[in-house]
Design a protein around this motif. Sequence first.
Motif, PDB file in Angstrom:
ATOM      1  N   GLU A 105       4.002 -22.515  27.409  1.00  0.00           N
ATOM      2  CA  GLU A 105       2.558 -22.472  27.653  1.00  0.00           C
ATOM      3  C   GLU A 105       1.898 -21.237  27.049  1.00  0.00           C
ATOM      4  O   GLU A 105       0.766 -21.301  26.579  1.00  0.00           O
ATOM      5  N   GLN A 106       2.606 -20.112  27.048  1.00  0.00           N
ATOM      6  CA  GLN A 106       2.030 -18.889  26.468  1.00  0.00           C
ATOM      7  C   GLN A 106       1.879 -19.025  24.945  1.00  0.00           C
ATOM      8  O   GLN A 106       0.864 -18.626  24.383  1.00  0.00           O
ATOM      9  N   THR A 107       2.882 -19.610  24.328  1.00  0.00           N
ATOM     10  CA  THR A 107       2.803 -19.827  22.880  1.00  0.00           C
ATOM     11  C   THR A 107       1.689 -20.821  22.559  1.00  0.00           C
ATOM     12  O   THR A 107       0.939 -20.648  21.600  1.00  0.00           O
ATOM     13  N   LYS A 108       1.575 -21.865  23.378  1.00  0.00           N
ATOM     14  CA  LYS A 108       0.514 -22.858  23.196  1.00  0.00           C
ATOM     15  C   LYS A 108      -0.864 -22.188  23.308  1.00  0.00           C
ATOM     16  O   LYS A 108      -1.766 -22.455  22.508  1.00  0.00           O
ATOM     17  N   ALA A 109      -1.012 -21.287  24.286  1.00  0.00           N
ATOM     18  CA  ALA A 109      -2.275 -20.569  24.456  1.00  0.00           C
ATOM     19  C   ALA A 109      -2.568 -19.688  23.231  1.00  0.00           C
ATOM     20  O   ALA A 109      -3.722 -19.582  22.787  1.00  0.00           O
ATOM     21  N   MET A 110      -1.522 -19.077  22.671  1.00  0.00           N
ATOM     22  CA  MET A 110      -1.705 -18.248  21.463  1.00  0.00           C
ATOM     23  C   MET A 110      -2.167 -19.095  20.274  1.00  0.00           C
ATOM     24  O   MET A 110      -3.011 -18.668  19.486  1.00  0.00           O
ATOM     25  N   ILE A 111      -1.624 -20.298  20.159  1.00  0.00           N
ATOM     26  CA  ILE A 111      -2.020 -21.196  19.060  1.00  0.00           C
ATOM     27  C   ILE A 111      -3.493 -21.564  19.209  1.00  0.00           C
ATOM     28  O   ILE A 111      -4.258 -21.522  18.238  1.00  0.00           O
ATOM     29  N   TYR A 112      -3.915 -21.885  20.428  1.00  0.00           N
ATOM     30  CA  TYR A 112      -5.320 -22.224  20.649  1.00  0.00           C
ATOM     31  C   TYR A 112      -6.237 -21.018  20.417  1.00  0.00           C
ATOM     32  O   TYR A 112      -7.339 -21.170  19.885  1.00  0.00           O
ATOM     33  N   ASP A 113      -5.785 -19.831  20.797  1.00  0.00           N
ATOM     34  CA  ASP A 113      -6.561 -18.612  20.515  1.00  0.00           C
ATOM     35  C   ASP A 113      -6.738 -18.420  19.013  1.00  0.00           C
ATOM     36  O   ASP A 113      -7.819 -18.078  18.542  1.00  0.00           O
ATOM     37  N   GLU A 114      -5.651 -18.644  18.281  1.00  0.00           N
ATOM     38  CA  GLU A 114      -5.699 -18.522  16.813  1.00  0.00           C
ATOM     39  C   GLU A 114      -6.686 -19.532  16.234  1.00  0.00           C
ATOM     40  O   GLU A 114      -7.482 -19.210  15.344  1.00  0.00           O
ATOM     41  N   MET A 115      -6.656 -20.747  16.723  1.00  0.00           N
ATOM     42  CA  MET A 115      -7.570 -21.782  16.235  1.00  0.00           C
ATOM     43  C   MET A 115      -9.023 -21.392  16.500  1.00  0.00           C
ATOM     44  O   MET A 115      -9.881 -21.553  15.624  1.00  0.00           O
ATOM     45  N   ASN A 116      -9.301 -20.866  17.683  1.00  0.00           N
ATOM     46  CA  ASN A 116     -10.662 -20.431  18.005  1.00  0.00           C
ATOM     47  C   ASN A 116     -11.095 -19.263  17.133  1.00  0.00           C
ATOM     48  O   ASN A 116     -12.251 -19.194  16.692  1.00  0.00           O
ATOM     49  N   PHE A 117     -10.171 -18.350  16.886  1.00  0.00           N
ATOM     50  CA  PHE A 117     -10.462 -17.208  16.017  1.00  0.00           C
ATOM     51  C   PHE A 117     -10.825 -17.685  14.604  1.00  0.00           C
ATOM     52  O   PHE A 117     -11.818 -17.249  14.025  1.00  0.00           O
ATOM     53  N   VAL A 118     -10.047 -18.615  14.075  1.00  0.00           N
ATOM     54  CA  VAL A 118     -10.294 -19.139  12.724  1.00  0.00           C
ATOM     55  C   VAL A 118     -11.617 -19.897  12.687  1.00  0.00           C
ATOM     56  O   VAL A 118     -12.375 -19.775  11.720  1.00  0.00           O
ATOM     57  N   ARG A 119     -11.922 -20.658  13.725  1.00  0.00           N
ATOM     58  CA  ARG A 119     -13.221 -21.355  13.787  1.00  0.00           C
ATOM     59  C   ARG A 119     -14.371 -20.343  13.733  1.00  0.00           C
ATOM     60  O   ARG A 119     -15.353 -20.548  13.044  1.00  0.00           O
ATOM     61  N   GLY A 120     -14.228 -19.256  14.480  1.00  0.00           N
ATOM     62  CA  GLY A 120     -15.254 -18.212  14.476  1.00  0.00           C
ATOM     63  C   GLY A 120     -15.414 -17.574  13.108  1.00  0.00           C
ATOM     64  O   GLY A 120     -16.530 -17.317  12.653  1.00  0.00           O
ATOM     65  N   LEU A 121     -14.298 -17.331  12.428  1.00  0.00           N
ATOM     66  CA  LEU A 121     -14.368 -16.779  11.075  1.00  0.00           C
ATOM     67  C   LEU A 121     -15.062 -17.753  10.133  1.00  0.00           C
ATOM     68  O   LEU A 121     -15.887 -17.368   9.314  1.00  0.00           O
ATOM     69  N   SER A 122     -14.694 -19.014  10.264  1.00  0.00           N
ATOM     70  CA  SER A 122     -15.253 -20.032   9.378  1.00  0.00           C
ATOM     71  C   SER A 122     -16.760 -20.146   9.543  1.00  0.00           C
ATOM     72  O   SER A 122     -17.491 -20.318   8.571  1.00  0.00           O
ATOM     73  N   ASP A 123     -17.220 -20.031  10.775  1.00  0.00           N
ATOM     74  CA  ASP A 123     -18.654 -20.133  11.039  1.00  0.00           C
ATOM     75  C   ASP A 123     -19.422 -18.935  10.487  1.00  0.00           C
ATOM     76  O   ASP A 123     -20.587 -19.050  10.138  1.00  0.00           O
ATOM     77  N   ASN A 124     -18.763 -17.795  10.412  1.00  0.00           N
ATOM     78  CA  ASN A 124     -19.470 -16.567  10.051  1.00  0.00           C
ATOM     79  C   ASN A 124     -19.172 -16.038   8.647  1.00  0.00           C
ATOM     80  O   ASN A 124     -20.090 -15.733   7.900  1.00  0.00           O
ATOM     81  N   ILE A 125     -17.883 -15.913   8.292  1.00  0.00           N
ATOM     82  CA  ILE A 125     -17.590 -15.199   7.044  1.00  0.00           C
ATOM     83  C   ILE A 125     -16.598 -15.876   6.116  1.00  0.00           C
ATOM     84  O   ILE A 125     -16.405 -15.399   5.007  1.00  0.00           O
ATOM     85  N   ALA A 126     -15.937 -16.927   6.531  1.00  0.00           N
ATOM     86  CA  ALA A 126     -14.913 -17.539   5.685  1.00  0.00           C
ATOM     87  C   ALA A 126     -15.568 -18.373   4.594  1.00  0.00           C
ATOM     88  O   ALA A 126     -16.134 -19.422   4.852  1.00  0.00           O
TER      89      ALA A 126
END
Length: 185
Positions: A105-126
């Motif tokens: 579950e902790q690894t799964k949470a890290m994967i979802y955090d990474e996905m949210n981080f990438v979405r945020g980058l994509s919306d702003n600067i990617a």
Amino acid sequence: MFNSKKKNTHSGRFYENSTQEWLPIETVKDGIVVLKDGRYIKILEIVPVNFYLKSEVEQENIIYYYASYLKIAPDNIQIRVNTETADIDEYLLRHELYAENEMNEQTKAMIYDEMNFVRGLSDNIAVKKRFYIIFEYSPKVFAQNISFADVYKSLTDEAYKAERYLSQCELGVISIDDDAQLVDL
């Protein structure tokens, strides 16, 4: 109602009021774009280098070789930069599959955090930037009957010079010789 009348022109047949009618492109042949007004152009894609990650000496060399190329570059050169937002859909889908198959579950949470981080980058600067050098055929001597073979040789020579000089700047040069790829571009 859709008008399907076709119109004859010197370039062949196309639908009236179609994109082909107003585009300045006559045809694409052997990696060269032939324009309706009789001009010929060649397009090179440039793979950039991060200038600011280079040492001071490397930066000076890049500037020197770039300036050297500009001295011998065709007079009618155009440098174009296309900027588009990065497409992250495939990346996110792949990570979604990883998360679904993850037991911890902790690894799964890290994967979802990474996905949210990438979405945020994509919306702003990617963003994805593509760089092109475009030059037009310029005959050395004015002649009325220029063969396509002469145009092809001249533009190929210019592309070779650009590749030779720009590679000294640590830039990659991709000659777009595939007609289908050139049409897509």
